[in-house]
Scaffold this motif. Structure first.
Motif, short mmCIF file in Angstrom:
data_model
loop_
_atom_site.label_atom_id
_atom_site.label_comp_id
_atom_site.label_asym_id
_atom_site.label_seq_id
_atom_site.Cartn_x
_atom_site.Cartn_y
_atom_site.Cartn_z
N SER A 1 1.39 -1.39 -0.51
CA SER A 1 0.02 0.08 0.15
C SER A 1 0.91 1.12 -0.26
O SER A 1 0.58 2.03 -0.71
N HIS A 2 2.34 1.22 0.86
CA HIS A 2 2.66 2.05 0.76
C HIS A 2 3.38 2.85 -0.60
O HIS A 2 4.06 3.35 -1.41
N ARG A 3 3.68 1.63 -0.90
CA ARG A 3 4.58 1.39 -2.75
C ARG A 3 3.67 2.36 -3.93
O ARG A 3 4.29 2.89 -4.73
N ILE A 4 2.83 1.97 -3.28
CA ILE A 4 1.29 1.90 -4.41
C ILE A 4 0.87 3.70 -4.35
O ILE A 4 1.09 4.48 -5.06
N GLN A 5 1.43 3.95 -2.88
CA GLN A 5 0.85 5.47 -2.54
C GLN A 5 2.40 6.33 -3.33
O GLN A 5 2.08 7.77 -3.83
N ARG A 6 3.74 5.24 -3.45
CA ARG A 6 4.85 6.96 -3.62
C ARG A 6 3.89 6.43 -5.16
O ARG A 6 5.05 7.68 -6.14
N ILE A 7 3.99 5.51 -6.08
CA ILE A 7 3.91 5.47 -7.93
C ILE A 7 2.76 6.61 -7.84
O ILE A 7 2.68 7.61 -8.83
N ARG A 8 1.90 6.34 -6.78
CA ARG A 8 0.95 7.57 -7.18
C ARG A 8 1.30 8.90 -7.04
O ARG A 8 0.78 10.00 -8.19
N ASP A 9 1.73 8.42 -5.96
CA ASP A 9 2.84 10.21 -6.30
C ASP A 9 3.49 10.71 -7.16
O ASP A 9 3.12 12.20 -7.66
N VAL B 1 3.30 9.86 -9.98
CA VAL B 1 1.47 9.69 -11.14
C VAL B 1 1.55 11.18 -11.82
O VAL B 1 1.78 12.03 -12.31
N MET B 2 0.81 12.05 -10.07
CA MET B 2 0.48 13.05 -9.61
C MET B 2 1.51 13.96 -10.27
O MET B 2 1.48 15.70 -10.30
N ASN B 3 2.07 13.98 -9.68
CA ASN B 3 3.89 14.69 -10.32
C ASN B 3 4.14 14.75 -11.68
O ASN B 3 5.64 15.15 -11.99
N GLY B 4 3.32 13.57 -12.84
CA GLY B 4 4.19 13.87 -13.94
C GLY B 4 5.08 13.48 -14.45
O GLY B 4 5.88 12.92 -15.77
N LYS B 5 5.66 12.35 -13.13
CA LYS B 5 6.61 10.90 -13.74
C LYS B 5 5.97 9.90 -13.29
O LYS B 5 7.01 8.90 -12.84
N PRO B 6 5.11 9.35 -14.15
CA PRO B 6 4.39 8.53 -14.05
C PRO B 6 5.21 7.01 -14.57
O PRO B 6 5.66 5.54 -13.55
N ILE B 7 5.62 7.02 -15.45
CA ILE B 7 7.32 6.03 -15.05
C ILE B 7 8.05 5.31 -14.97
O ILE B 7 8.36 4.60 -14.41
N SER B 8 8.98 6.52 -14.58
CA SER B 8 10.09 6.35 -13.37
C SER B 8 9.53 5.80 -12.58
O SER B 8 10.49 5.13 -11.83
N GLY B 9 8.54 6.68 -11.72
CA GLY B 9 7.70 6.06 -9.83
C GLY B 9 7.24 4.28 -10.92
O GLY B 9 7.62 3.97 -9.72
N ALA C 1 8.63 2.73 -12.57
CA ALA C 1 9.46 1.36 -12.58
C ALA C 1 10.63 1.34 -11.29
O ALA C 1 11.33 0.84 -10.65
N THR C 2 10.92 2.37 -10.78
CA THR C 2 11.51 2.37 -9.35
C THR C 2 11.05 1.83 -8.45
O THR C 2 11.60 0.75 -7.49
N GLU C 3 9.57 1.73 -8.82
CA GLU C 3 8.98 1.18 -7.71
C GLU C 3 8.42 -0.18 -7.78
O GLU C 3 9.24 -1.46 -6.93
N MET C 4 8.49 -0.86 -8.93
CA MET C 4 8.40 -1.59 -9.45
C MET C 4 10.03 -2.83 -9.03
O MET C 4 10.24 -4.28 -9.16
N ALA C 5 10.73 -1.78 -9.26
CA ALA C 5 12.29 -2.52 -9.27
C ALA C 5 12.52 -2.82 -7.75
O ALA C 5 13.12 -3.96 -7.56
N GLU C 6 12.19 -1.72 -7.05
CA GLU C 6 12.26 -2.37 -5.55
C GLU C 6 11.18 -3.85 -5.40
O GLU C 6 11.79 -4.48 -3.84
#
Length: 181
Positions: free
Chosen positions: A125-133, A135-143, A145-150
């Motif tokens: 849930s925390h990782r989903i929140q970071r991905i969402r953040d 996306v909201m900051n305009g960096k959906p792909i890098s966010g 990719a980073t979270e999926m790698a973790e």
């Protein structure tokens, strides 16, 4: 006497094979095998997601409307949504499962949430929140990719053939022979 019994059995078999329908209708013709029956689909159909931010906010609102759900975060990619719910940390596991099921049922009633994935795992849930953040900051792909790698790094075990031995530290002290040999 035997002939009489055989005649009764034969007569009852013949009568049983020649019964007509009970409602008085004539029997259906045997050439109806080529008829096709069309049935309307009754399962809820998932709507195509056009505005992922609006859908994400909508699904978060639905999830937080369930009692004891403190907050929810949703990430939409393609036509799939992943919803992470945050519950009180002291909550019993069986109660967590019940609330997660309640959220899934509530999302099922929404046309965008029919196939949503719900998790109550705190880390996910925390990782989903970071991905969402991201996306909201305009960096959906890098966010993403980073979270999926973790996530993958946490799930995937260390593979022995990929482990390189650590280099031996160089020491200036003379080695003592092992006295136990």
């Amino acid at each position: 006497m035997r002939v009489f019994v055989y005649c009764i059995v034969l007569l009852s078999v013949l009568v049983g094979c020649n019964q007509s329908p009970k409602n008085g209708a004539s029997p259906s013709p045997t050439n109806d095998t080529n008829r096709q029956i069309q049935v309307k689909q009754t399962a809820p159909q998932k709507k195509e997601i056009i505005d992922s931010r609006a859908v994400s906010e909508r699904l978060e609102q639905i999830a937080t409307s369930i009692p004891q759900v403190e907050s929810a975060n949703c990430v939409v990619f393609g036509n799939t949504a992943v919803v992470g719910i945050n519950l009180p940390p002291e909550m019993d596991r069986s109660k967590v499962g019940t609330i997660k099921l309640s959220v899934a049922e509530a999302l099922k009633k929404d046309p965008y949430g029919v196939d949503a994935i719900v998790t109550a795992d705190m880390d996910l849930s925390h990782r989903i929140q970071r991905i969402r953040d991201h996306v909201m900051n305009g960096k959906p792909i890098s966010g993403f990719a980073t979270e999926m790698a973790e996530i993958i790094g946490r799930i995937m075990p260390q593979i022995p053939r990929d482990v390189e031995p650590a280099p031996a530290p160089e020491s200036t002290e003379p080695q003592m022979p092992n006295a136990n040999l």
